[in-house]
Design a protein around this motif. Sequence first.
Motif, PDB file in Angstrom:
ATOM      1  N   LEU A  66      16.310 -11.592  60.277  1.00  0.00           N
ATOM      2  CA  LEU A  66      16.775 -10.905  61.298  1.00  0.00           C
ATOM      3  C   LEU A  66      15.681 -10.026  62.283  1.00  0.00           C
ATOM      4  CD1 LEU A  66      19.159  -8.484  59.355  1.00  0.00           C
ATOM      5  CD2 LEU A  66      19.811  -9.961  61.045  1.00  0.00           C
ATOM      6  N   ARG A  87      18.008 -12.048  72.449  1.00  0.00           N
ATOM      7  CA  ARG A  87      19.397 -12.052  71.718  1.00  0.00           C
ATOM      8  C   ARG A  87      19.367 -12.788  70.242  1.00  0.00           C
ATOM      9  NH1 ARG A  87      23.650 -10.427  71.001  1.00  0.00           N
ATOM     10  NH2 ARG A  87      25.727 -11.139  71.247  1.00  0.00           N
ATOM     11  N   ARG A  88      19.675 -12.000  69.429  1.00  0.00           N
ATOM     12  CA  ARG A  88      19.800 -12.678  68.049  1.00  0.00           C
ATOM     13  C   ARG A  88      21.070 -13.158  67.396  1.00  0.00           C
ATOM     14  NH1 ARG A  88      16.533  -7.944  67.522  1.00  0.00           N
ATOM     15  NH2 ARG A  88      14.443  -8.602  67.436  1.00  0.00           N
ATOM     16  N   ILE A 115      30.923  -6.404  70.096  1.00  0.00           N
ATOM     17  CA  ILE A 115      31.053  -7.311  71.191  1.00  0.00           C
ATOM     18  C   ILE A 115      29.847  -6.980  72.163  1.00  0.00           C
ATOM     19  CG2 ILE A 115      32.199  -8.032  73.182  1.00  0.00           C
ATOM     20  CD1 ILE A 115      34.971  -7.667  71.650  1.00  0.00           C
ATOM     21  N   ASP A 116      29.856  -5.591  72.593  1.00  0.00           N
ATOM     22  CA  ASP A 116      28.851  -5.055  73.689  1.00  0.00           C
ATOM     23  C   ASP A 116      28.417  -3.887  73.370  1.00  0.00           C
ATOM     24  OD1 ASP A 116      31.127  -3.548  73.944  1.00  0.00           O
ATOM     25  OD2 ASP A 116      32.046  -4.259  75.879  1.00  0.00           O
ATOM     26  N   GLY A 117      27.988  -3.622  72.228  1.00  0.00           N
ATOM     27  CA  GLY A 117      27.476  -2.162  72.046  1.00  0.00           C
ATOM     28  C   GLY A 117      26.045  -2.338  72.261  1.00  0.00           C
ATOM     29  N   HIS A 118      25.439  -3.315  72.839  1.00  0.00           N
ATOM     30  CA  HIS A 118      24.082  -3.142  73.236  1.00  0.00           C
ATOM     31  C   HIS A 118      23.886  -3.227  74.815  1.00  0.00           C
ATOM     32  CE1 HIS A 118      25.434  -7.404  73.263  1.00  0.00           C
ATOM     33  NE2 HIS A 118      24.727  -7.586  74.421  1.00  0.00           N
ATOM     34  N   ARG A 119      25.142  -3.128  75.462  1.00  0.00           N
ATOM     35  CA  ARG A 119      25.104  -3.217  76.987  1.00  0.00           C
ATOM     36  C   ARG A 119      25.178  -1.914  77.361  1.00  0.00           C
ATOM     37  NH1 ARG A 119      28.856  -7.423  78.005  1.00  0.00           N
ATOM     38  NH2 ARG A 119      28.381  -9.395  77.299  1.00  0.00           N
TER      39      ARG A 119
ATOM     40  N   LEU B 142      25.232   5.385  81.351  1.00  0.00           N
ATOM     41  CA  LEU B 142      24.711   4.481  81.362  1.00  0.00           C
ATOM     42  C   LEU B 142      24.393   3.918  79.958  1.00  0.00           C
ATOM     43  CD1 LEU B 142      23.404   2.510  83.381  1.00  0.00           C
ATOM     44  CD2 LEU B 142      21.225   3.595  82.945  1.00  0.00           C
ATOM     45  N   ARG B 145      26.964   2.810  75.383  1.00  0.00           N
ATOM     46  CA  ARG B 145      27.543   2.132  74.417  1.00  0.00           C
ATOM     47  C   ARG B 145      26.294   1.860  73.420  1.00  0.00           C
ATOM     48  NH1 ARG B 145      30.778  -2.633  77.327  1.00  0.00           N
ATOM     49  NH2 ARG B 145      29.527  -2.081  78.730  1.00  0.00           N
ATOM     50  N   PRO B 146      25.164   1.370  73.884  1.00  0.00           N
ATOM     51  CA  PRO B 146      24.064   1.418  73.004  1.00  0.00           C
ATOM     52  C   PRO B 146      23.585   2.728  72.146  1.00  0.00           C
ATOM     53  CG  PRO B 146      23.327   1.034  75.264  1.00  0.00           C
ATOM     54  CD  PRO B 146      24.365   1.260  75.177  1.00  0.00           C
ATOM     55  N   MET B 148      25.740   4.746  71.103  1.00  0.00           N
ATOM     56  CA  MET B 148      26.811   4.852  70.274  1.00  0.00           C
ATOM     57  C   MET B 148      26.611   3.886  69.226  1.00  0.00           C
ATOM     58  SD  MET B 148      29.737   6.260  70.132  1.00  0.00           S
ATOM     59  CE  MET B 148      31.294   6.489  70.878  1.00  0.00           C
ATOM     60  N   THR B 149      26.173   2.831  69.526  1.00  0.00           N
ATOM     61  CA  THR B 149      25.874   1.623  68.328  1.00  0.00           C
ATOM     62  C   THR B 149      24.569   2.297  67.435  1.00  0.00           C
ATOM     63  OG1 THR B 149      26.356  -0.025  69.974  1.00  0.00           O
ATOM     64  CG2 THR B 149      25.354  -0.454  67.823  1.00  0.00           C
ATOM     65  N   ALA B 159      19.300  -4.715  63.703  1.00  0.00           N
ATOM     66  CA  ALA B 159      19.368  -6.010  63.700  1.00  0.00           C
ATOM     67  C   ALA B 159      19.717  -6.717  65.021  1.00  0.00           C
ATOM     68  CB  ALA B 159      20.250  -6.288  62.427  1.00  0.00           C
ATOM     69  N   ARG B 160      20.341  -6.187  65.946  1.00  0.00           N
ATOM     70  CA  ARG B 160      20.817  -6.544  67.001  1.00  0.00           C
ATOM     71  C   ARG B 160      19.659  -6.551  68.230  1.00  0.00           C
ATOM     72  NH1 ARG B 160      27.068  -5.002  68.307  1.00  0.00           N
ATOM     73  NH2 ARG B 160      26.440  -6.385  70.047  1.00  0.00           N
ATOM     74  N   LEU B 162      18.434  -3.513  69.327  1.00  0.00           N
ATOM     75  CA  LEU B 162      18.391  -2.176  69.781  1.00  0.00           C
ATOM     76  C   LEU B 162      17.046  -1.243  69.024  1.00  0.00           C
ATOM     77  CD1 LEU B 162      22.061  -1.396  70.215  1.00  0.00           C
ATOM     78  CD2 LEU B 162      20.424  -1.768  72.272  1.00  0.00           C
TER      79      LEU B 162
END
Lengths: 278, 277, 313
Positions: A66, A87-88, A115-119, B142, B145-146, B148-149, B159-160, B162
């Motif tokens: 990862l 992007r992984r 889906i878009d939690g990093h945006r 702004l 979402r991040p 929240m994640t 792992a994504r 962030l």
Amino acid sequence: MPGPGASDAQSDPGARDPVLEVEGISVSLGGREVLGEVSFYLLPGQLTGLIGPNGAGKTTLMRVILGLQAPTAGRVTLAGRPHSSGRRPAGYVPQKVVLDPDMPMRARDLVALGIDGHRFGIPLPSRSRRQAVEEMLEAVDALHLADQRVGRLSGGEQQRVLIAHALVSRPSIILLDEPLASLDLRSEQEVVSLLARIAERQKIAVLISAHEMNPLLPVMDRIVYVAGGRAASGTTEEVVTTEVLSSLYGQHVDVLHVHDRIVVVAGADPGREPRSGA
Amino acid sequence: MFSGFMMNTWIVASIVALVAGVVGFFTVLRGSAFVAHAVPQGAFAGAAAASLLGMNTLLGLGVFALAAGLGIGVLGRSGRHDVVTALALVVMLGLGALFLSRSVEYAPEIYSLLFGEVLGVSRSQVAPTSVLALVCIAGVLLVYRPLMTVSVVPEIAEARGLSVYRMEMLFLVLVALATSMTVPVVGALLMFSLMIGPAAAARSLTDRPLVAMTLSVVLALLTVWLAIAASYLSNWPVGFFVGALGALSYGMARGWLFLRKPLTRSGAITPGGALGT
Amino acid sequence: MGQMSTLVFAPGFFHSGAVGVAVAVGGAVAVVSACVGVFTVIRGQSFAGHALSDVATTGGSGAFVLGVSPLTGYVVLGLAAAAAMDLVGIQRARGRDVATGIVLGAGLGLSALFLYFDTTMRATTGATMTILFGSMFAISSSTIPLIAVLAAVALGVTALVYRPLMLSSLDQEIARAAGVPVRLVGVLYLLGLAIAVALSAVTIGAILSTALLVGPAATALRISRRPATALALASLIGVGSVWLGIVLAYDSFYWPPRGHGWPVSFFVVTLVFVFYLFTEARVLHRLARSRAALARLAARFAVHRQARIQAGG
């Protein structure tokens, strides 16, 4: 029953290119070598088991894949390209996820974050996203849980929602760290057959770590066995043998076949080695 | 109650409630109530320092709130989070005690900084509060979402790609911003009540994250409005009403959840009925 | 030598009754806070400890309204808040910081009201400062017996539940399986906590008492992993901080500008924090050392391999 990967290979030879290659990975933590010279690859549409005793370094290996843990040597190639911090393309379901039951978040909200939690920005209502979320919940048999608070679901239900969360961004690989630990027998079988189905239908490479290989035996295409800081990979027949495992553990172990189960026992008399034709 | 100088109070207090509701939602989601308590109290020391040096109070508040927030973030990497928060808090308060002991006119000033002086909001406070509020709310939206994640599934977020640490720092900066604008109005001690009470009540009332955030803002607005009206009529401190209403709305929301629970339970299609305890 | 001692201890230090009381009471309070604090830190209840001290402020301000001694107010409200926290469930890890926060918020609201009554009805302007930041040099010697009794009770309770408390702090399930009445032990501990907080509220002020509770204990637990050693070490650090703080505060009357002392609480809190930072530096240092050792090892290994390759080639 032929593995799903095998049937893919016949219809589409291109799918045989590995999506992930791990080459000579070594990891040292706190001055102690945890993994040494580990190499294996993952094929699309195949389910690979990452098997080994507790503390063998399975989670560490996943963290290397990862990009969360830098290896001291070796490299990881994702879809033919070297590992980058961008992007992984790997989905991930960690071993322990604690979801607060008081958290105002439905299963569908958690999957949507996949889906878009990093945006940046707040999520605006979108039909395509809603559709993608519901499709994925359907795929993991959890559509009926969509509007429930995710923190109040049972362990097995949360597991399925987290798998949907990992899959919804359409990764080419999904890594699951001990997904079967702390599940009852029935949920265990459900999750295993679900993952095999996902690997086959979505043509993605699935890597599942487990300290117990038996639940995975019916669906596992390949196995990566980690012990004593090293790993062997191949089909179950190639890897799970007295010779290979004894050399991994650095001591004599016996591989016993009891009905359809495989039992690895340490220190038995090598002279009385029962061998059953599996 | 709605005369000229009271209008400033209503406007500023509403802006404060808006920000407290939005930031409070994430504070409760992340379980950072202690941080939300510590940063405003730490900022109080900044106000004391500013008044000692004859500078703008807002500047002192901002600098100390940021210092407290970032200090907690940095030290929290190696130490226990709650321990570090407690220590950062008391060091700031110790400094506050020092500054106050040097300053000449402290008694009424310190009281209003700690417990709020909502009836004395001046016209000059409206503009800076609005600007800070805009920045703060824009910031939250702004990173919605991040943030929240990272708050819900930190392991997966890492792992994504962030950074949990960076998001945490960002969140602390947002709390600091919210703090520096609200302390002069509701006071350091009660800013905290306004952030926790409504947000905690909101999450008992709905399962949807965005609705919960909106509800938290609505409840914060109601709390502040009722508190100001009550304070105006009774002449008692506004902080008392904010604290009491915060606890009241939380208690009522828990009661509602308790009554509603059996319904969701029987409506849930959960094989084996294994619900979280 | 004599000169040396006047340099450290300003003239009159050993003859001042207020200083004597402060040294005795401060030392006792530091020991109680440190011992209870070790458990607070292990249980991850720093926030609860701090909230109790803030709610004690309510008691202090209420005591001013009623005209009774602040210590009585601290103890009564501290115990009431501890009971309330047990009821809203701070013993469980989940959601307890919100529950703590709600109790705290309500308590702070009440103290705002009491302080308002103090200033409007009784015209005691100094009340706010005394309650919030304490006044170690103003402890009347008549409260000493009460302080001594309370300190003994807190230490006695802690000693009584020491082993079951330690077990249930490490793992509630294991403790329950071993037959420990986890709830009762938790309540007894909260009782000790409330008393410790009330005591340190008298000495360094209600909102700073967290420093004595959490600081020395956290520092000790970072240095030693053994519970008994940690208790001793925490007490030592607590007493050291308080006594050194008293000396500095007394001396500060002679610092420029003369005749205006610095608050004791400031010194105590700062010293506690400095001790904690020392452990931070220690941890960083150890980390740097292990990294350096690793790098050395890697370098030696590389040299070794180079030599082998050359020999082979």
